[in-house]
Every structure is written in structure tokens, then in C-alpha cells.
Design a protein around this motif. Structure first.
Motif, PDB file in Angstrom:
ATOM      1  N   MET A   1       0.847  -1.162   0.000  1.00 54.15           N
ATOM      2  CA  MET A   1       0.000   0.000   0.000  1.00 54.15           C
ATOM      3  C   MET A   1       0.903   1.240   0.000  1.00 54.15           C
ATOM      4  SD  MET A   1      -2.966   1.002   2.740  1.00 54.15           S
ATOM      5  CE  MET A   1      -4.318   0.236   1.902  1.00 54.15           C
ATOM      6  N   PRO A   2       0.597   2.243  -0.854  1.00 53.20           N
ATOM      7  CA  PRO A   2       1.451   3.432  -0.902  1.00 53.20           C
ATOM      8  C   PRO A   2       1.278   4.293   0.343  1.00 53.20           C
ATOM      9  CG  PRO A   2      -0.433   3.703  -2.351  1.00 53.20           C
ATOM     10  CD  PRO A   2      -0.480   2.293  -1.839  1.00 53.20           C
ATOM     11  N   LYS A   3       2.354   4.964   0.714  1.00 55.82           N
ATOM     12  CA  LYS A   3       2.309   5.855   1.873  1.00 55.82           C
ATOM     13  C   LYS A   3       1.760   7.205   1.417  1.00 55.82           C
ATOM     14  CE  LYS A   3       5.133   7.500   5.647  1.00 55.82           C
ATOM     15  NZ  LYS A   3       6.463   7.520   6.239  1.00 55.82           N
ATOM     16  N   LEU A   4       0.655   7.638   2.027  1.00 58.80           N
ATOM     17  CA  LEU A   4       0.018   8.891   1.657  1.00 58.80           C
ATOM     18  C   LEU A   4       0.427   9.995   2.616  1.00 58.80           C
ATOM     19  CD1 LEU A   4      -3.573   7.540   0.962  1.00 58.80           C
ATOM     20  CD2 LEU A   4      -1.757   7.960  -0.692  1.00 58.80           C
ATOM     21  N   THR A   5       0.672  11.164   2.087  1.00 57.51           N
ATOM     22  CA  THR A   5       1.005  12.297   2.934  1.00 57.51           C
ATOM     23  C   THR A   5      -0.096  13.345   2.798  1.00 57.51           C
ATOM     24  OG1 THR A   5       2.286  13.308   1.168  1.00 57.51           O
ATOM     25  CG2 THR A   5       3.488  11.927   2.728  1.00 57.51           C
TER      26      THR A   5
END
Length: 52
Positions: A1-5
């Protein structure tokens, strides 16, 4: 899962129009009460209402 900022909230520019006055009118016991508030201060009147 991509890391969201989270992106910082960008505030909208301050509108050129601002609240100039606020007031209320009430009818109580045969009288009309009017109050108005502005940056300069608060004013008010109490007047008898007509009627039979």
C-alpha cells in the motif's frame, strides 16, 4: 500500500467584503425593540407599537 502524505490546507484569500453591522428587532408587550451593533458601537431604540 502506498504511503500517503497529507497536504497542508491552503487558506482562501481574505474576502474584501466584511460584516459591517448586525442587528435584531423584537416586538414585546406593545413595544418594538431594535438593537444594532457595528465596529463603532452599539445602538438601540424602544418604541411603542401602534394598535388598538
Amino acid at each position: 500500500m502506498p504511503k500517503l502524505t497529507a497536504r497542508a490546507h491552503e487558506h482562501a484569500p481574505t474576502p474584501e467584503r466584511r460584516l459591517v453591522a448586525v442587528g435584531t428587532v423584537r416586538h414585546l408587550g406593545g413595544r418594538t425593540i431594535t438593537v444594532r451593533a457595528t465596529q463603532a458601537g452599539v445602538t438601540g431604540t424602544i418604541t411603542p407599537t401602534g394598535g388598538a
